[in-house]
Design a protein around this motif. Structure first.
Motif: not given
Length: 212
Positions: A139-165
């Motif tokens: 699932v995570l891989a599909a989300g990252i693959d869907g970006i296509g191309t990273f560009h300088p200045g892009d900000v990627l966050d991986l957030d964790f919230v207890p009870g959610q994920g």
């Protein structure tokens, strides 16, 4: 094509190849960490807030680390926690929300980051646990693959919230469904601060224990 054009093309191809190897983790020569790795919440001209809020909880910047090889700099990572710590075991067991923020510094296919993530989970988890994580990694891989191309200045966050994920967010835009499980986020953090991190110098920076 004249000799100047050929040299320029060759240099371009070399830089692109190096960028791909940095993102995929296929080169094991980390960039030497500069003196004072984290100064005023900035590294390699990438600025990070000292604090931010995730799920109504104020988090503090624990440290910054550069992912790069030779002259190619892929991204600066920042780790946000409720309480600063220099101990990876303590961080992995820590309760509460967390954020891993990547500030991209080059143009490169996002699939290379996916490869690095998959490889990192496999390296840091035993086979039985890796099997349990596989669907969620997809699932995570599909989300990252869907970006296509990273560009300088892009900000990627991986957030964790207890009870959610875990939530994947690019430039403030949600990219994936919430991925359940504390074990999943721990697996992602181990790529950066586990026993077999993708970059040992980046791990050291993230474990500084404060933003100053």
């Amino acid at each position: 094509m004249n000799s100047t054009s050929i040299a320029s093309l060759a240099m371009r191809q070399l830089m692109v190849a190096a960028a791909l190897m940095v993102l995929s983790g296929s080169m094991g020569l980390p960039v030497p960490a500069p003196p004072g790795l984290v100064q005023a919440a900035s590294l390699e001209d990438q600025s990070f807030d000292d604090t931010l809020v995730v799920s109504d909880r104020t988090l503090r910047l624990n440290g910054l680390g550069l992912r790069g090889v030779a002259w190619v700099k892929a991204f600066v990572a920042g780790l946000y926690l409720a309480a600063p710590s220099k101990e990876p075991g303590q961080i992995l067991a820590m309760q509460g929300p967390k954020r891993l923020r990547l500030k991209v510094m080059l143009e490169a296919p996002s699939v290379e980051l996916t490869k690095s993530m998959r490889h990192g989970v496999q390296r840091n988890e035993p086979a039985e646990l890796h099997a349990q994580l596989q669907d969620r990694v997809n699932v995570l891989a599909a989300g990252i693959d869907g970006i296509g191309t990273f560009h300088p200045g892009d900000v990627l966050d991986l957030d964790f919230v207890p009870g959610q994920g875990t939530q994947l967010v690019l430039n403030g835009r949600t990219l994936s469904t919430v991925i359940a499980g504390d074990d999943f986020y721990r697996a992602i953090l181990k790529i950066f601060i586990g026993e077999r991190p993708v970059d040992k110098r980046m791990k050291a920076g993230l474990l500084r224990g404060s933003a100053a």
